[in-house]
Design a protein around this motif. Structure first.
Motif, PDB file in Angstrom:
ATOM      1  N   VAL A   1      39.296  51.040  58.931  1.00 39.19           N
ATOM      2  CA  VAL A   1      39.512  49.764  58.223  1.00 39.19           C
ATOM      3  C   VAL A   1      40.883  49.846  57.573  1.00 39.19           C
ATOM      4  CG1 VAL A   1      38.709  48.212  56.410  1.00 39.19           C
ATOM      5  CG2 VAL A   1      37.048  49.533  57.752  1.00 39.19           C
ATOM      6  N   ARG A   2      41.680  48.835  57.825  1.00 36.86           N
ATOM      7  CA  ARG A   2      43.001  48.814  57.192  1.00 36.86           C
ATOM      8  C   ARG A   2      42.940  48.018  55.892  1.00 36.86           C
ATOM      9  NH1 ARG A   2      47.489  46.822  60.974  1.00 36.86           N
ATOM     10  NH2 ARG A   2      45.973  45.189  61.471  1.00 36.86           N
ATOM     11  N   PHE A   3      43.587  48.567  54.889  1.00 37.60           N
ATOM     12  CA  PHE A   3      43.587  47.935  53.563  1.00 37.60           C
ATOM     13  C   PHE A   3      44.970  47.351  53.268  1.00 37.60           C
ATOM     14  CE2 PHE A   3      39.858  50.488  53.448  1.00 37.60           C
ATOM     15  CZ  PHE A   3      38.989  49.804  52.615  1.00 37.60           C
ATOM     16  N   PHE A   4      44.949  46.107  52.829  1.00 34.76           N
ATOM     17  CA  PHE A   4      46.193  45.401  52.519  1.00 34.76           C
ATOM     18  C   PHE A   4      46.175  44.976  51.050  1.00 34.76           C
ATOM     19  CE2 PHE A   4      45.565  45.069  57.027  1.00 34.76           C
ATOM     20  CZ  PHE A   4      46.836  45.220  57.561  1.00 34.76           C
ATOM     21  N   GLY A   5      47.210  45.326  50.341  1.00 34.03           N
ATOM     22  CA  GLY A   5      47.289  44.988  48.926  1.00 34.03           C
ATOM     23  C   GLY A   5      48.132  43.742  48.704  1.00 34.03           C
ATOM     24  N   ALA A   6      47.727  42.944  47.723  1.00 30.86           N
ATOM     25  CA  ALA A   6      48.446  41.703  47.426  1.00 30.86           C
ATOM     26  C   ALA A   6      48.919  41.713  45.978  1.00 30.86           C
ATOM     27  CB  ALA A   6      47.531  40.499  47.671  1.00 30.86           C
ATOM     28  N   GLN A   7      50.199  41.429  45.788  1.00 35.51           N
ATOM     29  CA  GLN A   7      50.749  41.327  44.439  1.00 35.51           C
ATOM     30  C   GLN A   7      51.694  40.135  44.347  1.00 35.51           C
ATOM     31  OE1 GLN A   7      52.233  45.428  43.317  1.00 35.51           O
ATOM     32  NE2 GLN A   7      50.471  45.200  41.929  1.00 35.51           N
ATOM     33  N   ALA A   8      52.007  39.753  43.119  1.00 33.22           N
ATOM     34  CA  ALA A   8      53.028  38.734  42.883  1.00 33.22           C
ATOM     35  C   ALA A   8      54.387  39.430  42.840  1.00 33.22           C
ATOM     36  CB  ALA A   8      52.754  38.042  41.553  1.00 33.22           C
ATOM     37  N   SER A   9      55.396  38.770  43.392  1.00 31.55           N
ATOM     38  CA  SER A   9      56.726  39.392  43.390  1.00 31.55           C
ATOM     39  C   SER A   9      57.213  39.656  41.969  1.00 31.55           C
ATOM     40  CB  SER A   9      57.727  38.493  44.120  1.00 31.55           C
ATOM     41  OG  SER A   9      57.327  38.318  45.457  1.00 31.55           O
ATOM     42  N   GLY A  10      56.727  38.850  41.022  1.00 27.51           N
ATOM     43  CA  GLY A  10      57.116  39.038  39.631  1.00 27.51           C
ATOM     44  C   GLY A  10      56.465  40.234  38.965  1.00 27.51           C
ATOM     45  N   CYS A  11      55.590  40.899  39.659  1.00 27.78           N
ATOM     46  CA  CYS A  11      55.004  42.162  39.179  1.00 27.78           C
ATOM     47  C   CYS A  11      54.404  42.873  40.384  1.00 27.78           C
ATOM     48  CB  CYS A  11      53.943  41.919  38.110  1.00 27.78           C
ATOM     49  SG  CYS A  11      53.333  43.465  37.404  1.00 27.78           S
ATOM     50  N   SER A  12      55.210  43.681  41.034  1.00 21.67           N
ATOM     51  CA  SER A  12      54.812  44.222  42.330  1.00 21.67           C
ATOM     52  C   SER A  12      55.057  45.730  42.464  1.00 21.67           C
ATOM     53  CB  SER A  12      55.558  43.483  43.438  1.00 21.67           C
ATOM     54  OG  SER A  12      56.959  43.531  43.189  1.00 21.67           O
TER      55      SER A  12
END
Lengths: 426, 93
Positions: free
Chosen positions: A266-277
Motif C-alpha cells: 500500500v502506498r501512502f501519500f501525505g497531504a500538506q498546505a504549502s504554507g506549512c509543509s
C-alpha cells in the motif's frame, strides 16, 4: 459485549525500552516518542473478523487492539464513518476507483479527533486525572471538551489565539475552560509540554499521547473492513504532526500479521498546505530530517511547523513508494468546493488540502487511474466556513408569489423562456 | 554572561534533582560542552552515538526554536532562558 483487550504497554520507538502503562509520552532516557506495543500473538484469538462483526458499529468493535483499560465499558458510539465511493470526484480528476473516508461526520464533534480522544480519556480516567486538556488547532479541542463533559471531567484546553471562531465556540459550548495563547500551534504545544511537566493534568496529546494516537488506527481498520477486508492500493492522508498516516499503516500491518487481509503493498501519500509543509518538503528532498517552518496557511488544523512524528512519517511515506504533496490556499478552497460539489461532502480546510493533493497526484501520474485509492477527510466544513467568505453571495429575497418567482428566475443568468416552459411541462 | 537553562523533569535524575541551572556558554555547542562537564550523566542522555544532540530534543531560546535563530551559530545573550523540551505532536493528523 466483551471488550477484552490484548496485552499492551509503552515502548520507546528509538531504544526499544518498555515502560508499562503510565501517562508518559517521551522516553525518559532519550526523549523519543513512546508508542503502544501489543502482544499480537495473544490478540489472535480476540481480534478476528467474527468477533469484530459481532461488535458494535463503532470503533469499539476493534477494542481487542486498542489500549483501553481492563473493565472499561465504552458507551460512546464513535467512528465507523462512511467510506464513500467518489465516482463524481473521480470522473473530474481521472480516478476510476476513488473512495472518501468521511470523518467529517464522526461522532460527537465531526472530526476524526473523536476517535483518539475516546481512547485517551478512557486512560485518563484509569490514571485518575480529574482535569484533562490538550493543545489544539481546534478539532481536538472540540472533542476533548465534548467527551470530558460527558464523562464528568473538567477540561482545560489551550489553542492559538487566532483559531477559527466556530472551533472556539464548539469548545466553549461544552463548558470547557479555553485558554487562547498568543502564538502559533508550536508555541501552544511547547507550553503544554511544560504544563504536563508541572501539573497533574491528563493532556491527551502530551502525556496521554501514546494512548490517544492509537485511536487513529481505527481509521485503517475501518478502511480495510469497509473494502471487504482488503487493502487499497493507495491512501492519501492529511499531515499535521504526522501521526495519522503512520497509525493507518500500523493498522494495515496488524491486519496483515493477523491474517485478516491479504498482504499487499500500500502506498501512502501525505497531504500538506504549502504554507506549512515540513513533511512534504522532507519527502521531496529525500530526507527524514524535518526543518521547522513558521506556518502561514488557512489550513490551521494542519499548521504544525515542527511535527514530532514528521521524520517517521517522511521515512514511512518514502519506504511505501508513496509521495507527499502540498497545495496553495487557493487550491485548498477549490478542493473544499470540488468535494462538496461532486460528492456532497463539506470538509474543513484540511479536507480541501487532501482533496486538492489527491487531484494533483492523479494529474502528475503518481497514482494511476484504475488503482484503488482512499482519501481521508478528517474534519467538517462547518467549522471553517470563514475560509469560504466572499465565495458565495445570497440573492435577494423573493416574495411568495409565482409571478415573482418566475421573474426572479428570468433574472438569473442562463435561464431562458424555453427552459422555464419545458420545466413547467414536466 | 549568564543564561538560565531549564530541563524536562525526566532529566533531573541526572542532575541531582536540579531542573534549572545557569551557564556561561555563549552558544549551543558551548552549552553542550558545559553539560558534559557539569552533568556527565545527562550528557550521555541528550546526545546520540555520534555525539550529536538527539533529534527528539528541541531547544528554545526564550520563546523561539533555536533553529529559527540560526541554530548552533546563535550567540546567546545575557539573560537568555534556554529550554530543552521533547518534541510532541498534535494538530489534525
Amino acid at each position: 459485549m466483551n471488550y477484552s483487550c490484548s496485552r499492551y504497554e509503552l515502548k520507546c520507538n528509538e531504544c526499544g525500552k518498555r515502560f508499562g502503562n503510565q501517562p508518559l509520552s517521551a522516553c525518559p532516557d532519550c526523549l523519543a516518542p513512546l508508542e503502544i506495543a501489543y502482544d499480537l500473538e495473544a490478540a489472535r484469538d480476540l481480534f478476528t473478523k467474527e468477533n469484530i462483526a459481532a461488535g458494535p458499529a463503532n470503533i469499539w468493535r476493534y477494542a481487542a487492539l486498542l489500549p483501553i483499560p481492563e473493565g472499561f465499558q465504552p458507551d460512546l458510539p464513535v467512528g465507523f464513518t462512511p467510506l464513500v465511493r467518489a465516482r463524481n470526484l473521480g470522473k473530474r480528476i481521472g480516478a476510476a476507483n476513488l473512495y472518501v473516508k468521511n470523518d467529517a461526520v464522526c461522532f460527537p464533534t465531526l472530526s476524526f479527533k473523536d476517535r483518539v480522544v475516546s481512547v485517551a480519556l478512557a486512560n485518563a480516567q484509569k490514571f485518575g486525572f480529574d482535569i484533562v486538556g490538550c493543545s489544539s488547532t481546534g478539532n481536538l479541542a472540540n472533542s476533548v471538551a465534548a467527551q470530558a463533559a460527558r464523562l464528568g471531567l473538567k477540561a482545560t484546553i489551550l489553542v492559538p489565539a487566532d483559531l477559527e471562531p466556530a472551533k472556539i465556540l464548539n469548545t466553549l459550548v461544552y463548558g470547557a475552560r479555553l485558554v487562547r495563547i498568543d502564538g502559533n500551534y508550536d508555541h501552544v504545544n511547547r507550553l503544554c509540554t511544560q504544563i504536563a511537566d508541572e501539573y497533574s493534568w491528563g493532556l491527551v496529546n502530551v502525556n496521554l499521547r501514546p494512548y490517544y494516537a492509537e485511536g487513529s488506527k481505527t481509521v485503517g481498520y475501518e478502511i480495510a473492513e469497509q473494502l471487504g477486508w482488503r487493502l487499497p492500493d493507495n491512501v492519501v492522508v492529511p499531515m499535521a504532526g504526522g501521526s495519522l498516516i503512520r497509525k493507518i499503516r500500523k493498522a494495515f500491518n496488524e491486519l496483515i500479521y493477523l491474517g485478516l487481509v491479504e498482504e499487499k503493498p500500500v502506498r501512502f501519500f501525505g497531504a500538506q498546505a504549502s504554507g506549512c509543509s515540513p513533511i512534504s518538503v522532507a519527502v521531496k528532498e529525500g530526507t527524514d530530517g524535518i526543518e521547522p517552518q513558521r506556518p502561514n496557511t488557512i489550513a490551521r488544523s494542519l499548521a504544525i511547523g515542527n511535527p514530532a512524528d514528521g521524520p517517521a512519517a517522511a521515512k514511512m511515506i518514502r519506504s511505501s513508494g508513496g509521495w507527499a504533496e502540498d497545495v496553495s490556499d487557493v487550491e485548498i478552497v477549490s478542493g473544499i468546493q470540488e468535494l462538496a460539489e461532486t460528492e456532497g461532502i463539506f470538509t474543513e480546510t484540511a479536507g480541501g488540502v487532501t482533496t486538492a493533493v489527491t487531484a494533483r497526484l492523479y494529474a502528475d501520474g503518481r497514482i494511476s487511474a484504475n488503482e484503488t485509492t482512499v482519501t481521508c477527510i478528517t474534519g467538517n466544513g462547518l467549522k471553517t466556513t470563514d475560509a469560504l467568505i466572499g465565495r458565495y453571495q445570497q440573492e435577494r429575497a423573493v416574495r411568495p408569489r409565482l409571478a415573482d418567482f418566475d421573474a426572479y428566475l428570468r433574472e438569473l443568468d442562463g435561464i431562458t423562456e424555453l427552459e422555464l416552459t419545458t420545466a413547467g411541462a414536466l | 554572561m549568564s543564561i538560565k537553562v531549564t530541563l524536562p523533569t525526566a532529566f533531573i535524575r541526572h542532575t541531582d534533582g536540579r531542573k534549572h541551572f545557569n551557564s556561561a556558554a555563549s552558544n549551543l555547542p558551548g552549552l553542550i560542552d558545559d553539560i558534559d562537564q557539569t552533568f556527565p550523566a545527562l550528557s550521555t542522555q541528550i546526545k546520540d552515538e555520534e555525539g550529536k544532540l538527539r533529534r527528539f530534543i528541541n531547544i528554545y531560546v526564550n520563546d523561539e526554536d533555536i533553529r529559527f535563530l540560526g541554530g548552533e551559530t546563535y550567540a546567546f545573550q545575557d539573560g537568555d532562558e534556554i529550554m530543552l523540551i521533547p518534541s510532541i505532536a498534535g494538530g489534525t493528523a
